[in-house]
Design a protein around this motif. Structure first.
Motif, PDB file in Angstrom:
ATOM      1  N   ASP A 298      11.046 -30.238   1.295  1.00  0.00           N
ATOM      2  CA  ASP A 298      12.090 -29.207   1.261  1.00  0.00           C
ATOM      3  C   ASP A 298      11.488 -27.807   1.301  1.00  0.00           C
ATOM      4  OD1 ASP A 298      14.156 -30.991   1.158  1.00  0.00           O
ATOM      5  OD2 ASP A 298      14.584 -30.715  -0.971  1.00  0.00           O
ATOM      6  N   SER A 299      12.345 -26.846   1.590  1.00  0.00           N
ATOM      7  CA  SER A 299      11.956 -25.440   1.511  1.00  0.00           C
ATOM      8  C   SER A 299      12.997 -24.709   0.678  1.00  0.00           C
ATOM      9  CB  SER A 299      11.828 -24.824   2.901  1.00  0.00           C
ATOM     10  OG  SER A 299      13.042 -24.904   3.586  1.00  0.00           O
ATOM     11  N   LEU A 300      12.640 -23.511   0.223  1.00  0.00           N
ATOM     12  CA  LEU A 300      13.503 -22.759  -0.672  1.00  0.00           C
ATOM     13  C   LEU A 300      13.431 -21.278  -0.332  1.00  0.00           C
ATOM     14  CD1 LEU A 300      15.219 -22.668  -3.333  1.00  0.00           C
ATOM     15  CD2 LEU A 300      13.065 -22.264  -4.509  1.00  0.00           C
ATOM     16  N   ASP A 301      14.595 -20.644  -0.180  1.00  0.00           N
ATOM     17  CA  ASP A 301      14.673 -19.187  -0.031  1.00  0.00           C
ATOM     18  C   ASP A 301      14.592 -18.615  -1.438  1.00  0.00           C
ATOM     19  OD1 ASP A 301      15.269 -16.529   0.369  1.00  0.00           O
ATOM     20  OD2 ASP A 301      17.157 -16.887   1.401  1.00  0.00           O
ATOM     21  N   VAL A 302      13.418 -18.176  -1.826  1.00  0.00           N
ATOM     22  CA  VAL A 302      13.156 -17.753  -3.200  1.00  0.00           C
ATOM     23  C   VAL A 302      14.044 -16.597  -3.628  1.00  0.00           C
ATOM     24  CG1 VAL A 302      11.402 -16.816  -4.754  1.00  0.00           C
ATOM     25  CG2 VAL A 302      10.788 -18.579  -3.102  1.00  0.00           C
ATOM     26  N   LEU A 303      14.270 -15.642  -2.750  1.00  0.00           N
ATOM     27  CA  LEU A 303      15.044 -14.451  -3.100  1.00  0.00           C
ATOM     28  C   LEU A 303      16.542 -14.651  -2.919  1.00  0.00           C
ATOM     29  CD1 LEU A 303      12.722 -11.738  -1.547  1.00  0.00           C
ATOM     30  CD2 LEU A 303      12.726 -12.652  -3.870  1.00  0.00           C
ATOM     31  N   ARG A 304      16.942 -15.779  -2.372  1.00  0.00           N
ATOM     32  CA  ARG A 304      18.361 -16.132  -2.196  1.00  0.00           C
ATOM     33  C   ARG A 304      19.152 -15.039  -1.494  1.00  0.00           C
ATOM     34  NH1 ARG A 304      19.661 -17.939  -8.282  1.00  0.00           N
ATOM     35  NH2 ARG A 304      17.894 -19.292  -8.574  1.00  0.00           N
ATOM     36  N   GLY A 305      18.564 -14.455  -0.463  1.00  0.00           N
ATOM     37  CA  GLY A 305      19.279 -13.454   0.320  1.00  0.00           C
ATOM     38  C   GLY A 305      19.223 -12.043  -0.229  1.00  0.00           C
ATOM     39  N   THR A 306      18.643 -11.857  -1.417  1.00  0.00           N
ATOM     40  CA  THR A 306      18.506 -10.502  -1.959  1.00  0.00           C
ATOM     41  C   THR A 306      17.227  -9.880  -1.401  1.00  0.00           C
ATOM     42  OG1 THR A 306      17.287 -11.230  -3.909  1.00  0.00           O
ATOM     43  CG2 THR A 306      19.683 -11.123  -4.101  1.00  0.00           C
ATOM     44  N   LYS A 307      17.030  -8.623  -1.655  1.00  0.00           N
ATOM     45  CA  LYS A 307      15.832  -7.911  -1.215  1.00  0.00           C
ATOM     46  C   LYS A 307      15.088  -7.398  -2.443  1.00  0.00           C
ATOM     47  CE  LYS A 307      17.633  -8.438   2.825  1.00  0.00           C
ATOM     48  NZ  LYS A 307      18.231  -9.731   2.717  1.00  0.00           N
ATOM     49  N   VAL A 308      13.777  -7.191  -2.292  1.00  0.00           N
ATOM     50  CA  VAL A 308      12.960  -6.700  -3.394  1.00  0.00           C
ATOM     51  C   VAL A 308      12.194  -5.467  -2.934  1.00  0.00           C
ATOM     52  CG1 VAL A 308      11.031  -7.222  -4.927  1.00  0.00           C
ATOM     53  CG2 VAL A 308      12.697  -8.992  -4.383  1.00  0.00           C
ATOM     54  N   ALA A 309      12.350  -4.374  -3.659  1.00  0.00           N
ATOM     55  CA  ALA A 309      11.616  -3.140  -3.349  1.00  0.00           C
ATOM     56  C   ALA A 309      10.263  -3.180  -4.044  1.00  0.00           C
ATOM     57  CB  ALA A 309      12.407  -1.925  -3.810  1.00  0.00           C
ATOM     58  N   LEU A 310       9.217  -2.926  -3.266  1.00  0.00           N
ATOM     59  CA  LEU A 310       7.870  -2.842  -3.812  1.00  0.00           C
ATOM     60  C   LEU A 310       7.387  -1.403  -3.722  1.00  0.00           C
ATOM     61  CD1 LEU A 310       6.154  -5.941  -2.138  1.00  0.00           C
ATOM     62  CD2 LEU A 310       7.162  -5.788  -4.423  1.00  0.00           C
ATOM     63  N   LEU A 311       6.672  -0.964  -4.745  1.00  0.00           N
ATOM     64  CA  LEU A 311       6.040   0.350  -4.736  1.00  0.00           C
ATOM     65  C   LEU A 311       4.567   0.178  -4.383  1.00  0.00           C
ATOM     66  CD1 LEU A 311       7.588   1.789  -8.018  1.00  0.00           C
ATOM     67  CD2 LEU A 311       8.388   2.098  -5.664  1.00  0.00           C
ATOM     68  N   ALA A 312       3.929   1.248  -3.972  1.00  0.00           N
ATOM     69  CA  ALA A 312       2.497   1.193  -3.688  1.00  0.00           C
ATOM     70  C   ALA A 312       1.755   0.648  -4.903  1.00  0.00           C
ATOM     71  CB  ALA A 312       1.984   2.576  -3.317  1.00  0.00           C
ATOM     72  N   GLY A 313       0.902  -0.324  -4.688  1.00  0.00           N
ATOM     73  CA  GLY A 313       0.150  -0.934  -5.776  1.00  0.00           C
ATOM     74  C   GLY A 313       0.771  -2.205  -6.321  1.00  0.00           C
TER      75      GLY A 313
ATOM     76  N   THR B  81       0.827  -1.207   0.000  1.00  0.00           N
ATOM     77  CA  THR B  81       0.000   0.000   0.000  1.00  0.00           C
ATOM     78  C   THR B  81       0.861   1.256   0.000  1.00  0.00           C
ATOM     79  OG1 THR B  81      -0.154  -0.072   2.397  1.00  0.00           O
ATOM     80  CG2 THR B  81      -1.917  -1.133   1.146  1.00  0.00           C
ATOM     81  N   GLU B  82       2.148   1.073   0.264  1.00  0.00           N
ATOM     82  CA  GLU B  82       3.145   2.133   0.223  1.00  0.00           C
ATOM     83  C   GLU B  82       4.494   1.464  -0.038  1.00  0.00           C
ATOM     84  OE1 GLU B  82       3.637   4.053   4.092  1.00  0.00           O
ATOM     85  OE2 GLU B  82       2.476   2.411   4.911  1.00  0.00           O
ATOM     86  N   PRO B  83       5.535   2.213  -0.351  1.00  0.00           N
ATOM     87  CA  PRO B  83       6.826   1.582  -0.626  1.00  0.00           C
ATOM     88  C   PRO B  83       7.305   0.733   0.566  1.00  0.00           C
ATOM     89  CG  PRO B  83       6.866   3.852  -1.352  1.00  0.00           C
ATOM     90  CD  PRO B  83       5.592   3.671  -0.575  1.00  0.00           C
ATOM     91  N   GLU B  84       7.794  -0.447   0.252  1.00  0.00           N
ATOM     92  CA  GLU B  84       8.335  -1.333   1.274  1.00  0.00           C
ATOM     93  C   GLU B  84       9.295  -2.322   0.632  1.00  0.00           C
ATOM     94  OE1 GLU B  84       5.303  -4.230   2.895  1.00  0.00           O
ATOM     95  OE2 GLU B  84       4.013  -2.815   1.854  1.00  0.00           O
ATOM     96  N   VAL B  85       9.952  -3.108   1.480  1.00  0.00           N
ATOM     97  CA  VAL B  85      10.968  -4.048   1.010  1.00  0.00           C
ATOM     98  C   VAL B  85      10.598  -5.457   1.460  1.00  0.00           C
ATOM     99  CG1 VAL B  85      13.406  -4.688   1.169  1.00  0.00           C
ATOM    100  CG2 VAL B  85      12.760  -2.280   1.130  1.00  0.00           C
ATOM    101  N   VAL B  86      10.653  -6.401   0.535  1.00  0.00           N
ATOM    102  CA  VAL B  86      10.503  -7.810   0.886  1.00  0.00           C
ATOM    103  C   VAL B  86      11.887  -8.300   1.291  1.00  0.00           C
ATOM    104  CG1 VAL B  86       9.901 -10.120   0.086  1.00  0.00           C
ATOM    105  CG2 VAL B  86       8.595  -8.137  -0.711  1.00  0.00           C
TER     106      VAL B  86
END
Length: 105
Positions: free
Chosen positions: A67-82, A24-29
């Motif tokens: 099993d489980s998987l770290d999808v982002l492999r330690g990286t981060k993803v910036a999300l914008l509103a929407g 709903t606003e900028p955030e980081v996964v």
């Protein structure tokens, strides 16, 4: 300015594509960990939809049974509103996971 960390369990009980988070606003996964609860290997895709366009992080990745998987492999993803974070689930009840996000307020 307050920093807010959120974590959520993800349980994709039905087959299909699922919006697991909507910004709903900028955030980081910070993290997206998916687990296979099924008896066989499960293919999963993960993507962000921004302004109607899909951007895939991982497409048809295979997660072995148990099993489980770290999808982002330690990286981060910036999300914008929407923006929405999406995960596919091809088998009923096969995929669950854990999502961590961060934002400033």
């Amino acid at each position: 300015m307050a920093e807010i960390f959120k974590s959520a369990l993800i349980n994709l009980g039905i087959v299909g594509n699922h919006e697991v988070h909507a910004a709903t606003e900028p955030e980081v996964v910070l993290s997206l960990i998916l687990s296979n609860n099924h008896e066989g290997t499960v293919p999963v895709s993960v993507w962000v939809t921004r302004n109607g366009e899909d951007f895939f992080f991982r497409r048809d990745i295979r997660i072995d049974s148990g099993d489980s998987l770290d999808v982002l492999r330690g990286t981060k993803v910036a999300l914008l509103a929407g923006d929405t974070l999406n995960v596919s689930n091809p088998i009923q009840g096969a995929v669950s996971g854990f999502l961590s996000t961060y934002k400033d307020e």
